[in-house]
Design a protein around this motif. Structure first.
Motif, PDB file in Angstrom:
ATOM      1  N   ALA A 140      12.098  19.397 -20.155  1.00  0.00           N
ATOM      2  CA  ALA A 140      12.474  20.260 -21.281  1.00  0.00           C
ATOM      3  C   ALA A 140      11.742  21.598 -21.236  1.00  0.00           C
ATOM      4  N   LEU A 141      10.638  21.668 -20.490  1.00  0.00           N
ATOM      5  CA  LEU A 141       9.868  22.909 -20.414  1.00  0.00           C
ATOM      6  C   LEU A 141      10.325  23.818 -19.264  1.00  0.00           C
ATOM      7  N   ALA A 142      11.242  23.324 -18.430  1.00  0.00           N
ATOM      8  CA  ALA A 142      11.645  24.099 -17.244  1.00  0.00           C
ATOM      9  C   ALA A 142      12.587  25.229 -17.628  1.00  0.00           C
ATOM     10  N   VAL A 166       9.245  12.956 -21.414  1.00  0.00           N
ATOM     11  CA  VAL A 166       8.896  11.752 -22.182  1.00  0.00           C
ATOM     12  C   VAL A 166       9.180  11.908 -23.668  1.00  0.00           C
ATOM     13  N   LYS A 167       8.963  13.097 -24.206  1.00  0.00           N
ATOM     14  CA  LYS A 167       9.176  13.250 -25.651  1.00  0.00           C
ATOM     15  C   LYS A 167      10.634  13.023 -26.013  1.00  0.00           C
ATOM     16  N   GLU A 168      11.529  13.484 -25.152  1.00  0.00           N
ATOM     17  CA  GLU A 168      12.963  13.321 -25.404  1.00  0.00           C
ATOM     18  C   GLU A 168      13.475  12.000 -24.833  1.00  0.00           C
ATOM     19  N   SER A 190      -3.565  16.428 -11.437  1.00  0.00           N
ATOM     20  CA  SER A 190      -4.000  16.265 -12.822  1.00  0.00           C
ATOM     21  C   SER A 190      -3.105  17.099 -13.729  1.00  0.00           C
ATOM     22  N   GLY A 191      -2.676  16.503 -14.818  1.00  0.00           N
ATOM     23  CA  GLY A 191      -1.833  17.210 -15.764  1.00  0.00           C
ATOM     24  C   GLY A 191      -0.348  17.109 -15.463  1.00  0.00           C
ATOM     25  N   ALA A 192       0.009  16.414 -14.383  1.00  0.00           N
ATOM     26  CA  ALA A 192       1.420  16.301 -14.003  1.00  0.00           C
ATOM     27  C   ALA A 192       2.210  15.457 -15.000  1.00  0.00           C
ATOM     28  N   GLY A 193       1.501  14.578 -15.708  1.00  0.00           N
ATOM     29  CA  GLY A 193       2.169  13.736 -16.703  1.00  0.00           C
ATOM     30  C   GLY A 193       2.270  12.278 -16.296  1.00  0.00           C
ATOM     31  N   LYS A 194       1.368  11.819 -15.433  1.00  0.00           N
ATOM     32  CA  LYS A 194       1.409  10.438 -14.965  1.00  0.00           C
ATOM     33  C   LYS A 194       1.133   9.458 -16.104  1.00  0.00           C
ATOM     34  N   SER A 195       0.047   9.695 -16.848  1.00  0.00           N
ATOM     35  CA  SER A 195      -0.306   8.763 -17.922  1.00  0.00           C
ATOM     36  C   SER A 195       0.741   8.800 -19.035  1.00  0.00           C
ATOM     37  N   SER A 196       1.362   9.952 -19.233  1.00  0.00           N
ATOM     38  CA  SER A 196       2.423  10.041 -20.241  1.00  0.00           C
ATOM     39  C   SER A 196       3.589   9.135 -19.865  1.00  0.00           C
ATOM     40  N   ILE A 197       3.882   9.040 -18.572  1.00  0.00           N
ATOM     41  CA  ILE A 197       4.942   8.133 -18.114  1.00  0.00           C
ATOM     42  C   ILE A 197       4.527   6.686 -18.332  1.00  0.00           C
ATOM     43  N   GLU A 208      -4.892   7.171 -21.693  1.00  0.00           N
ATOM     44  CA  GLU A 208      -5.265   8.415 -22.355  1.00  0.00           C
ATOM     45  C   GLU A 208      -4.527   9.584 -21.714  1.00  0.00           C
ATOM     46  N   VAL A 209      -4.021  10.455 -22.568  1.00  0.00           N
ATOM     47  CA  VAL A 209      -3.275  11.623 -22.103  1.00  0.00           C
ATOM     48  C   VAL A 209      -4.085  12.857 -22.466  1.00  0.00           C
ATOM     49  N   GLY A 210      -4.199  13.804 -21.526  1.00  0.00           N
ATOM     50  CA  GLY A 210      -5.008  14.987 -21.797  1.00  0.00           C
ATOM     51  C   GLY A 210      -4.175  16.253 -21.823  1.00  0.00           C
ATOM     52  N   ARG A 211      -4.680  17.265 -22.524  1.00  0.00           N
ATOM     53  CA  ARG A 211      -3.960  18.537 -22.569  1.00  0.00           C
ATOM     54  C   ARG A 211      -4.078  19.283 -21.255  1.00  0.00           C
ATOM     55  N   ARG A 220      -6.949  18.330 -16.844  1.00  0.00           N
ATOM     56  CA  ARG A 220      -8.406  18.241 -17.005  1.00  0.00           C
ATOM     57  C   ARG A 220      -8.966  16.941 -16.458  1.00  0.00           C
ATOM     58  N   HIS A 221      -8.245  16.317 -15.571  1.00  0.00           N
ATOM     59  CA  HIS A 221      -8.685  15.043 -14.988  1.00  0.00           C
ATOM     60  C   HIS A 221      -9.028  14.031 -16.071  1.00  0.00           C
ATOM     61  N   THR A 222      -8.032  13.784 -16.900  1.00  0.00           N
ATOM     62  CA  THR A 222      -8.190  12.876 -18.029  1.00  0.00           C
ATOM     63  C   THR A 222      -8.355  11.434 -17.558  1.00  0.00           C
ATOM     64  N   THR A 223      -7.500  10.994 -16.648  1.00  0.00           N
ATOM     65  CA  THR A 223      -7.601   9.633 -16.127  1.00  0.00           C
ATOM     66  C   THR A 223      -8.663   9.620 -15.033  1.00  0.00           C
ATOM     67  N   THR A 240      -3.069   6.388 -11.861  1.00  0.00           N
ATOM     68  CA  THR A 240      -4.157   6.854 -10.984  1.00  0.00           C
ATOM     69  C   THR A 240      -4.676   8.190 -11.495  1.00  0.00           C
ATOM     70  N   PRO A 241      -5.929   8.538 -11.153  1.00  0.00           N
ATOM     71  CA  PRO A 241      -6.433   9.861 -11.512  1.00  0.00           C
ATOM     72  C   PRO A 241      -5.689  10.926 -10.713  1.00  0.00           C
ATOM     73  N   GLY A 242      -5.606  12.135 -11.272  1.00  0.00           N
ATOM     74  CA  GLY A 242      -4.976  13.232 -10.533  1.00  0.00           C
ATOM     75  C   GLY A 242      -5.747  13.528  -9.269  1.00  0.00           C
ATOM     76  N   ILE A 243      -5.045  13.815  -8.187  1.00  0.00           N
ATOM     77  CA  ILE A 243      -5.765  14.152  -6.970  1.00  0.00           C
ATOM     78  C   ILE A 243      -5.474  15.595  -6.580  1.00  0.00           C
TER      79      ILE A 243
HETATM   80  N1  LIG Z   1       6.510  18.620 -23.148  1.00  0.00           N
HETATM   81  C1  LIG Z   1       6.102  17.640 -22.347  1.00  0.00           C
HETATM   82  N2  LIG Z   1       4.786  17.485 -22.122  1.00  0.00           N
HETATM   83  C2  LIG Z   1       4.410  16.476 -21.317  1.00  0.00           C
HETATM   84  C3  LIG Z   1       5.333  15.586 -20.706  1.00  0.00           C
HETATM   85  N3  LIG Z   1       4.649  14.710 -19.948  1.00  0.00           N
HETATM   86  C4  LIG Z   1       3.335  15.036 -20.078  1.00  0.00           C
HETATM   87  N4  LIG Z   1       3.186  16.098 -20.910  1.00  0.00           N
HETATM   88  C5  LIG Z   1       1.916  16.725 -21.291  1.00  0.00           C
HETATM   89  O1  LIG Z   1       1.187  17.097 -20.134  1.00  0.00           O
HETATM   90  C6  LIG Z   1      -0.216  16.938 -20.360  1.00  0.00           C
HETATM   91  C7  LIG Z   1      -0.846  16.081 -19.268  1.00  0.00           C
HETATM   92  O2  LIG Z   1      -0.289  14.785 -19.325  1.00  0.00           O
HETATM   93  P1  LIG Z   1      -1.022  13.490 -18.716  1.00  0.00           P
HETATM   94  O3  LIG Z   1      -0.062  12.371 -18.860  1.00  0.00           O
HETATM   95  O4  LIG Z   1      -2.377  13.312 -19.281  1.00  0.00           O
HETATM   96  O5  LIG Z   1      -1.163  13.928 -17.181  1.00  0.00           O
HETATM   97  P2  LIG Z   1      -1.824  13.088 -15.975  1.00  0.00           P
HETATM   98  O6  LIG Z   1      -0.972  13.328 -14.783  1.00  0.00           O
HETATM   99  O7  LIG Z   1      -2.042  11.678 -16.372  1.00  0.00           O
HETATM  100  O8  LIG Z   1      -3.220  13.857 -15.778  1.00  0.00           O
HETATM  101  P3  LIG Z   1      -4.639  13.282 -15.207  1.00  0.00           P
HETATM  102  O9  LIG Z   1      -4.921  11.997 -15.889  1.00  0.00           O
HETATM  103  O10 LIG Z   1      -5.610  14.357 -15.559  1.00  0.00           O
HETATM  104  O11 LIG Z   1      -4.458  13.133 -13.732  1.00  0.00           O
HETATM  105  C8  LIG Z   1      -0.337  16.355 -21.781  1.00  0.00           C
HETATM  106  O12 LIG Z   1      -0.593  17.403 -22.683  1.00  0.00           O
HETATM  107  C9  LIG Z   1       1.025  15.750 -22.024  1.00  0.00           C
HETATM  108  O13 LIG Z   1       1.339  15.686 -23.403  1.00  0.00           O
HETATM  109  C10 LIG Z   1       6.734  15.795 -20.975  1.00  0.00           C
HETATM  110  O14 LIG Z   1       7.617  15.096 -20.481  1.00  0.00           O
HETATM  111  N5  LIG Z   1       7.044  16.822 -21.810  1.00  0.00           N
END
Ligand SMILES: Nc1nc2c(ncn2[C@@H]2O[C@H](COP(=O)(O)OP(=O)(O)OP(=O)(O)O)[C@@H](O)[C@H]2O)c(=O)[nH]1
Ligand SMILES: [Mg+2]
Ligand SMILES: [Zn+2]
Length: 339
Positions: A140-142, A166-168, A190-197, A208-211, A220-223, A240-243
């Motif tokens: 949705a952000l693309a 993921v939100k939609e 890191s920040g790609a959205g792995k934990s969100s999935i 845990e999901v990080g900004r 921010r290397h949340t995982t 997995t942690p971001g690499i």
């Molecule tokens: N709008 C939007 N934001 C997303 C989506 N997926 C992830 N995010 C945001 O992207 C940021 C990073 O998400 P994470 O899931 O923590 O990313 P990660 O890959 O697990 O990062 P590390 O644990 O640091 O390796 C967070 O602010 C999420 O809310 C998505 O599908 N849509």
């Protein structure tokens, strides 16, 4: 004994067969986390924390099936697959996760997509014996998600691409179906959205999901540790942690698979030692001229192949402690062919 409580973790007749040689009171367990000295594992009686009292060979990693004797792991069941990479710091093999069927190569489209990274990830996955699947997150952000999908598809022909947000809840059903009955891991920056999935598929905030940073969307290397989760619809997901870098630690054959189309063309070049630069009868330069192949992909193929071959050359001579015997060349002699 049936270990039915382990079925959601992926226990099957195949594992039972490998476990059969360990009799007595021992029991199997799947490694959920590994924090250096202790393993958190799913055992028949529930989740247990066990201390690594003695060194095991191989060292267990998340996803492994271990054999517990009393409180301690005594063996690792022979693996179906092992995802590994080259550590950027120590230049050694770093095992990541074991017994993985599918590797999700996770890329956020809120930043420029690096197709070279995806090709490396795909090569690592194939080397491990798992299926690579590309996951483009934050659709949705693309600005233009279709253009991104086209670009990624062109650089990785034949690879499945799943677009998610993921939100939609876009793409999450497809991933749930893909994961059913299999072990799936996520690989990406890191920040790609792995934990969100992980959370979207679990339907819970388990990870845990990080900004991400404003401006460049860096994470921010949340995982910080690898962790295995059981999905409600069946299947297992390993966060997995971001690499930062996807260093290759692979067999050159795995590169060949990622670039099977180019390799096939190269076989048909007129000269066996064709460098695919300006030689007559070169099918690769022909394909580039016809627009059937991009220069970028050929460059990526060349780079990854050289990298894998250099590693294979380094790994080939056995380790020595003293001086080599007189009748052996100091470089370890001719290299064994891999195939
Ligand atoms: N709008 C939007 N934001 C997303 C989506 N997926 C992830 N995010 C945001 O992207 C940021 C990073 O998400 P994470 O899931 O923590 O990313 P990660 O890959 O697990 O990062 P590390 O644990 O640091 O390796 C967070 O602010 C999420 O809310 C998505 O599908 N849509
Ligand atoms: Mg994370
Ligand atoms: Zn050629």
């Amino acid at each position: 004994v049936s270990f039915s409580s382990l079925v959601p973790y992926g226990w099957s007749d195949r594992w039972a067969g490998r476990f059969a040689e360990f009799g007595g009171d021992s029991r199997p367990a799947r490694v959920l986390r590994h924090d250096g000295v202790a393993l958190i594992a799913a055992a028949p009686e529930g989740i247990v924390t066990t201390m690594l009292a003695r060194r095991l060979d191989p060292e267990p990693v998340v996803g492994d099936w271990v054999v517990l004797d009393g409180d301690h792991p005594i063996a690792v069941l022979s693996r179906d697959s092992l995802l590994r990479r080259r550590s950027a710091n120590t230049d050694t093999e770093q095992p990541l996760v074991a017994n993985v069927d599918v590797v999700l190569l996770v890329c956020g489209v809120d930043r420029p997509v690096k197709v070279g990274r995806i090709q490396r990830g795909a090569t690592l996955a194939r080397d491990a014996g798992s299926e690579p699947v590309i996951v483009l997150t934050k659709a949705a952000l693309a600005d233009d998600i279709d253009a991104t999908v086209r670009e990624v598809a062109e650089a990785n022909p034949g690879l499945r691409i799943v677009v998610t947000s993921v939100k939609e809840q876009i793409g999450t059903d497809e991933l749930t179906a893909l994961a059913e009955g299999r072990t799936v891991t996520l690989l990406g920056e890191s920040g790609a959205g792995k934990s969100s999935i992980v959370n979207a598929l679990l339907g819970a905030n388990a990870a845990e999901v990080g900004r991400v940073r404003d401006g460049d969307s860096k994470g921010r290397h949340t995982t910080t540790t690898r962790a295995l989760h059981v999905l409600p619809g069946g299947g297992v997901l390993i966060d997995t942690p971001g690499i930062r870098s996807v260093g290759l630690w692979v067999d050159p054959d795995a590169v060949t698979e990622t670039f099977a189309d180019i390799d096939e063309l190269a076989d048909g070049c007129r000269f066996v030692d064709c460098a695919h630069q300006s030689e007559p009868g070169c099918l690769i330069t022909d394909a580039i001229a016809e627009g059937a192949l991009t220069i970028e992909r050929v460059d990526a193929w060349r780079t990854l192949r050289l990298e894998a071959e250099a590693l294979a050359a380094k790994a080939a001579p056995p380790k020595r402690t003293g001086r080599p015997p007189k009748d052996e060349p100091p470089d370890g002699g001719p290299r064994r062919k891999r195939r």
